[in-house]
Design an enzyme around this catalytic site. Structure first.
Site, short mmCIF file in Angstrom:
data_model
loop_
_atom_site.label_atom_id
_atom_site.label_comp_id
_atom_site.label_asym_id
_atom_site.label_seq_id
_atom_site.Cartn_x
_atom_site.Cartn_y
_atom_site.Cartn_z
N ASP A 204 0.81 -1.21 0.00
CA ASP A 204 0.00 0.00 0.00
C ASP A 204 0.85 1.26 0.00
O ASP A 204 0.44 2.29 -0.55
CB ASP A 204 -0.95 0.00 1.21
N CYS B 119 0.78 -8.31 4.62
CA CYS B 119 0.39 -6.92 4.45
C CYS B 119 -1.11 -6.73 4.26
O CYS B 119 -1.87 -7.67 4.25
CB CYS B 119 1.23 -6.28 3.35
N ASP B 120 -1.49 -5.48 4.06
CA ASP B 120 -2.82 -4.98 4.38
C ASP B 120 -4.01 -5.81 3.90
O ASP B 120 -4.87 -6.19 4.68
CB ASP B 120 -2.97 -3.56 3.84
N LYS B 121 -4.12 -6.07 2.61
CA LYS B 121 -5.30 -6.78 2.09
C LYS B 121 -5.05 -8.28 2.01
O LYS B 121 -5.98 -9.06 1.85
CB LYS B 121 -5.68 -6.25 0.70
N SER C 192 -5.14 4.79 5.62
CA SER C 192 -4.10 3.88 6.07
C SER C 192 -4.14 3.82 7.59
O SER C 192 -4.53 4.79 8.25
CB SER C 192 -2.74 4.39 5.61
#
Length: 553
Positions: free
Chosen positions: A78, A119-121, A469
């Site tokens: 991201d 990480c994020d997703k 974020s």
């Protein structure tokens, strides 16, 4: 075994011949086949070391009598995707990850899965796949990045890096200062070092019962992370033997636990998007209203970056997520009878756990605040809700009223912020950036960091139908639902309208009458889609509202 469907009997000898082509022996084929979902790639710092983690997982699987078989999952950084069209392709990967993992697991009839996200997703995407597939599964993440260090000894991180750009545009930091942050903000592999989205979700993997102790906090470069990966590889074999599946673990009580821990940790607002989506795959429906109810009774115990000056490595030394959960049990705030991937209940897992640093994890009787780190606001701007990380909001901005400064894209807003056209008291409105309108519901770290970096964090609010974020701090209110592209009232706000924000009372309104809003609606025309071809265009046609988790229907 489930894998017998692909390997047992004369009818499956053609299938078996292809396993021979892989170099597998009969001994390997006859054992439980464990899919190792490795999210390694060479563009995401949180994933660059996952080959080593996967090797450790596979060693653990073999040690416990299984046959590990690795296959990939994609992941987006991201931070690298931030601030340009690439961010439209971040959230959308969550569903690609879930769908592709489902396809691989069913096509090859694995007996169990070890998910290696970071990480994020990538984390919620694999959790969605686990809930959907409902075969024995365990998670082991790549772990958090270490904090950086500046020349004067101060520690730093990615959120400081983005704020440094705002300080540069404000004239309070020169190019050499920006370069110092650039060189030091991200010093190692791993997910960025604060309580951002990736670390929030990896911590919640522990809270929901899908990962072993330390999953969310052991730093990526430490050997303890490899030992954890080996233990996860061994533990999947017990889950397969006992047929303990994700829906045995990810129950309604488990999601309530995750929400409680979320509030205590002060996690990213993105958790309010991901938890409903994961629950949906598990056959459960959770609402944003539940989060406010939980927040009202859950104290905020941690102020990790960006809310404070502690980092994931500090949380790990303090005892990690399990130490936070142990504090919460002192007030009876968790369901401790729930099953976990250890094969034991949460109560059993918490035996002997201690809070080793009351400065990093506040004791339950001395919290940062009596209520949780996230609030869901409602009003005529967001009838279906919007979210704010209130633990990262300055006291002066908990209640705010000011004129709307309206922008129909992130690019237009950031241009105005950098040109110093935003003044103290303003409320920046960024719309047509929701799941449909974006498409892809971009994160707004650039504008929020610019506001803070330019010294306006205690005087300017920002609201959007996009998202933020986990590195965002300040009065940043996202996930406005319904979004502008779906006819939501955020699309009807005019420049100069007065917006009232009351975070303690969970309210957000534009001071315009219902009659005036309806008159404006009669003249409203939805803009043309920003992307008309490819996956993002298909996504926009299928995605639901942010308050429903932005799931595909």
């Amino acid at each position: 075994m489930r894998s017998d469907n692909a390997k047992l009997g004369v009818a499956r000898t053609p299938n078996k011949s292809l396993m021979y082509a892989l170099g597998m022996t009969d001994e390997e084929i006859n054992r439980p086949l464990i899919g190792v979902v490795n999210s390694f790639n060479e563009i995401v710092p949180g994933h660059m070391h996952l080959r080593q983690i996967a090797d450790a997982v596979k060693a653990g699987v073999r040690a416990a009598g299984g046959t590990p078989i690795e296959f990939p999952a994609i992941a987006v950084c991201d931070g690298i995707a931030m601030g340009h069209v690439g961010m439209k392709y971040s959230l959308v990967t969550r569903d690609l990850i879930a769908d592709s993992t489902e396809a691989m697991a069913i096509a090859h009839q694995f007996d169990g899965l070890v998910m290696i996200p970071n990480c994020d997703k990538n984390v919620p995407g694999l959790l969605m796949a686990a809930a959907r597939l409902n075969i024995p599964t365990i998670f082991v993440s790549g772990g958090p990045m270490l904090a950086g260090h500046l020349k004067d000894g101060r520690r730093t991180c990615l959120s400081h890096m983005f704020e440094a750009v705002g300080a540069y545009h404000a004239g309070t930091l020169d190019e050499a200062g920006v370069e110092e942050y650039t060189e030091n903000a991200c010093p190692s592999c791993g997910s960025c070092s604060g309580m951002y989205t990736a670390n929030s979700m990896n911590c919640l993997c522990e809270a929901i019962g899908m990962a072993l102790k330390g999953n969310g906090t052991i730093p990526a470069p430490l050997s303890g992370r490899l030992r954890l990966a080996k233990k996860a590889g061994m533990q999947i074999m017990e889950l397969v033997e006992k047929n303990i599946c994700p829906r045995d673990i990810m129950t309604e009580k488990a999601f309530e636990n995750a929400d409680v821990v979320d509030m205590a940790l002060g996690c990213s607002t993105n958790t309010m998007l991901h938890l409903p989506a994961i629950a949906h795959e598990a056959g459960l429906e959770i609402s944003l209203d539940m989060s406010n109810e939980i927040s009202e009774k859950t104290p905020n115990l941690c102020h990790l970056a960006p809310a404070g000056d502690t980092f994931m490595e500090d949380l790990d030394l303090a005892g990690g997520v399990h130490a936070v959960m142990k504090e919460l049990t002192k007030k009876g705030l968790l369901h401790t009878d729930v099953m976990t991937v250890t094969g034991k209940t949460l109560a059993e897992n918490l035996e002997g756990v201690e809070n080793r640093d009351p400065n990093t994890i506040r004791p339950i009787d001395n919290p940062y605040s009596a209520t949780g780190g996230i609030a869901v606001l409602k009003g005529n701007i967001a009838p279906d809700g919007c979210v704010v990380k209130k633990s990262a909001v300055a006291d002066e901005m908990m209640v705010h009223e000011g004129p709307a400064r309206v922008f129909d894209s992130e690019e237009d807003a950031i241009e105005a912020i950098y040109a110093q056209k935003i003044k103290a008291g303003d409320v920046v409105v960024i719309r047509y950036e929701g799941p449909k309108g974006g498409p892809g519901m971009r994160e707004m770290l650039n504008p929020t960091s610019a506001i803070v970096g330019m010294g306006l964090g205690a005087s300017v609010a920002l609201i959007t139908d996009g998202r933020f974020s986990g590195a965002t701090r300040g009065a940043a209110i996202g996930h406005v639902s319904p979004e502008a592209a779906s006819g939501g009232n955020i699309g009807l706000i005019n420049e100069g309208d007065i917006i009232s924000i009351d975070i303690p009372n969970c309210k957000i309104n534009v001071n315009v009458s219902d009659e005036e809003l309806e008159a404006r609606r009669a003249n409203w025309v939805c803009p043309e889609p920003k992307i008309k071809t490819g996956y993002a265009a298909r996504y926009a046609k299928l995605v639901t509202s942010a308050d429903k988790g932005a799931v595909l229907m």
